[in-house]
Design an enzyme around this catalytic site. Sequence first.
Site, mmCIF file in Angstrom:
data_model
loop_
_atom_site.group_PDB
_atom_site.id
_atom_site.type_symbol
_atom_site.label_atom_id
_atom_site.label_comp_id
_atom_site.label_asym_id
_atom_site.label_seq_id
_atom_site.Cartn_x
_atom_site.Cartn_y
_atom_site.Cartn_z
ATOM 1 N N ASN A 119 -10.170 0.277 0.847
ATOM 2 C CA ASN A 119 -8.715 0.362 0.814
ATOM 3 C C ASN A 119 -8.245 -0.227 -0.515
ATOM 4 O OD1 ASN A 119 -5.972 -0.213 1.013
ATOM 5 N ND2 ASN A 119 -6.067 -0.889 3.144
ATOM 6 N N HIS A 130 -2.655 7.283 3.098
ATOM 7 C CA HIS A 130 -3.206 6.049 2.528
ATOM 8 C C HIS A 130 -4.537 5.735 3.207
ATOM 9 C CE1 HIS A 130 -3.851 1.988 1.391
ATOM 10 N NE2 HIS A 130 -3.422 1.463 2.526
ATOM 11 N N CYS A 133 0.822 -1.213 0.000
ATOM 12 C CA CYS A 133 0.000 0.000 0.000
ATOM 13 C C CYS A 133 0.853 1.260 0.000
ATOM 14 C CB CYS A 133 -0.940 0.008 1.201
ATOM 15 S SG CYS A 133 -2.036 -1.414 1.235
HETATM 16 N N1 COA Z 1 -16.575 -8.184 11.817
HETATM 17 C C1 COA Z 1 -17.046 -8.234 13.079
HETATM 18 N N2 COA Z 1 -16.271 -8.448 14.151
HETATM 19 C C2 COA Z 1 -14.939 -8.620 13.931
HETATM 20 C C3 COA Z 1 -14.383 -8.565 12.631
HETATM 21 C C4 COA Z 1 -15.248 -8.350 11.547
HETATM 22 N N3 COA Z 1 -14.799 -8.282 10.270
HETATM 23 N N4 COA Z 1 -13.052 -8.743 12.730
HETATM 24 C C5 COA Z 1 -12.788 -8.891 14.036
HETATM 25 N N5 COA Z 1 -13.919 -8.813 14.765
HETATM 26 C C6 COA Z 1 -14.080 -8.896 16.228
HETATM 27 C C7 COA Z 1 -13.020 -9.749 16.842
HETATM 28 O O1 COA Z 1 -13.462 -11.077 16.934
HETATM 29 C C8 COA Z 1 -12.863 -9.117 18.202
HETATM 30 O O2 COA Z 1 -13.903 -9.542 19.047
HETATM 31 P P1 COA Z 1 -13.651 -9.809 20.625
HETATM 32 O O3 COA Z 1 -13.287 -8.448 21.178
HETATM 33 O O4 COA Z 1 -14.978 -10.312 21.076
HETATM 34 O O5 COA Z 1 -12.543 -10.785 20.681
HETATM 35 C C9 COA Z 1 -13.085 -7.617 17.954
HETATM 36 O O6 COA Z 1 -13.872 -7.550 16.745
HETATM 37 C C10 COA Z 1 -11.822 -6.816 17.765
HETATM 38 O O7 COA Z 1 -10.975 -7.497 16.837
HETATM 39 P P2 COA Z 1 -9.648 -6.872 16.283
HETATM 40 O O8 COA Z 1 -9.000 -7.826 15.330
HETATM 41 O O9 COA Z 1 -8.832 -6.352 17.441
HETATM 42 O O10 COA Z 1 -10.255 -5.660 15.430
HETATM 43 P P3 COA Z 1 -9.659 -4.193 15.174
HETATM 44 O O11 COA Z 1 -10.415 -3.199 15.950
HETATM 45 O O12 COA Z 1 -8.167 -4.167 15.253
HETATM 46 O O13 COA Z 1 -10.076 -3.969 13.642
HETATM 47 C C11 COA Z 1 -8.963 -3.954 11.524
HETATM 48 C C12 COA Z 1 -9.572 -4.803 12.637
HETATM 49 C C13 COA Z 1 -8.401 -4.865 10.443
HETATM 50 C C14 COA Z 1 -10.064 -3.078 10.950
HETATM 51 C C15 COA Z 1 -7.846 -3.044 12.111
HETATM 52 O O14 COA Z 1 -6.990 -3.808 12.908
HETATM 53 C C16 COA Z 1 -7.003 -2.331 11.092
HETATM 54 O O15 COA Z 1 -7.500 -1.556 10.283
HETATM 55 N N6 COA Z 1 -5.666 -2.495 11.174
HETATM 56 C C17 COA Z 1 -4.710 -1.793 10.359
HETATM 57 C C18 COA Z 1 -4.788 -2.154 8.918
HETATM 58 C C19 COA Z 1 -3.762 -1.387 8.120
HETATM 59 O O16 COA Z 1 -3.396 -0.283 8.424
HETATM 60 N N7 COA Z 1 -3.242 -1.988 7.095
HETATM 61 C C20 COA Z 1 -2.156 -1.399 6.359
HETATM 62 C C21 COA Z 1 -2.492 -1.026 5.020
HETATM 63 S S1 COA Z 1 -3.123 -2.320 4.068
#
Ligand code: COA
Length: 352
Positions: A300, A269, A122
């Site tokens: 994204n 980004h 990215c």
């Molecule tokens: N839908 C619903 N619930 C979800 C889910 C989804 N798609 N993905 C995870 N969850 C749940 C998990 O099971 C967890 O539940 P729990 O608290 O009961 O265990 C909770 O939501 C939090 O999960 P987590 O993985 O910590 O989510 P998050 O808040 O970190 O969000 C992303 C996930 C991917 C949106 C986030 O981590 C992100 O954007 N990260 C950075 C990505 C990035 O910058 N990439 C670089 C460029 S590509």
Amino acid sequence: MVSIAVNKSRENVAMLGIGAYRPQRIVSNDEVCEVLDSTDQWIYERTGIRNRRWISGDETLRSIAAAAGERALVNTGIDRSKIGALILCTSSWLKLTPHGAPTVAADLGINGIPAFDLTSGCGGFGYGLGVAADLIRAGSADYVLVIGAETMTVGLDPTDRGTAMIFGDGAGAVVVGPSEENGISPTVWGSDGENAEAIAQDVDFLEFMNKAQAMQGTDPAIEPVGRMSLRMEGPRVFRWAAVTLPRALSDALEASGVAKEDIEVFIPHQANARINDLMKKNLGLADEIPMANDIENTGNTSAASIPLAMEEMLVTGKAKGGQLALLLGFGAGLSYAGQVVTLPPAPTEASF
Ligand code: COA
């Protein structure tokens, strides 16, 4: 003593024009959740995404890259025979050989020019913009067409909660060339291979081939190899971003010689609206400084996200040509690249 010639170098370069292409099919969170175990509310609250575009019908990575490139050329008003190189920034060209840029150049009627792919996840557009600016400064080309294009959905597992709701398809392009005033700062860029596995294909080519070979003429009950999908350890990337990106942003400002108070537009980004809100706040950019939020309806799009977001801001009037903008790409690698730039003029031919 024989002396070897050097190109005539120059200092000042800028983005002279921009173009983009958004695939026709709009996919809402509700549609994603027909397959994915998630909800519209969760996706919007955690990522800032409501809709994204997916390719459909005749649309391919090649066609959308060429469409964005064509618009950038038309909007710049440049005679395309002046383009001295094409850089295709992408991580979703599915063949290692041949790579994509030469065919895209041929599609654009500029066959024969130096054309190469640049893969840096990215962060790809930031890398491509930096390389283009330096090619021109070094005298290796007068004008360079930089295209960021991705079809992320081709390698997407629609049931994967870490990626399925995030990624989309699209393409954006800029023409970079000489200018009276400098419009592209030195690039601040880097990578962190120790965290490489945080965003990765779940199967690599070698493993894929070994499995296919092992299956030949053996037990038909062996699981098929399946397809390669992108996996992302989102929270791990989030933590890396929180440490690395604020430093990258302040280094980019320092390298540019532009004061934070003089930045008029922020175009990070489009990975996650929450990350972007945090970056803007931590950097201390004033509330009224417009920040790209193309992620809301485009998702994204990896290396395409910055030119797509820039185009959206110029078309809607949220930003204006000539304004000073801070750009920062980041993602797989893990890697990042940022610059301070002056924005190109608003495109006459828009993508929406
Ligand atoms: N839908 C619903 N619930 C979800 C889910 C989804 N798609 N993905 C995870 N969850 C749940 C998990 O099971 C967890 O539940 P729990 O608290 O009961 O265990 C909770 O939501 C939090 O999960 P987590 O993985 O910590 O989510 P998050 O808040 O970190 O969000 C992303 C996930 C991917 C949106 C986030 O981590 C992100 O954007 N990260 C950075 C990505 C990035 O910058 N990439 C670089 C460029 S590509």
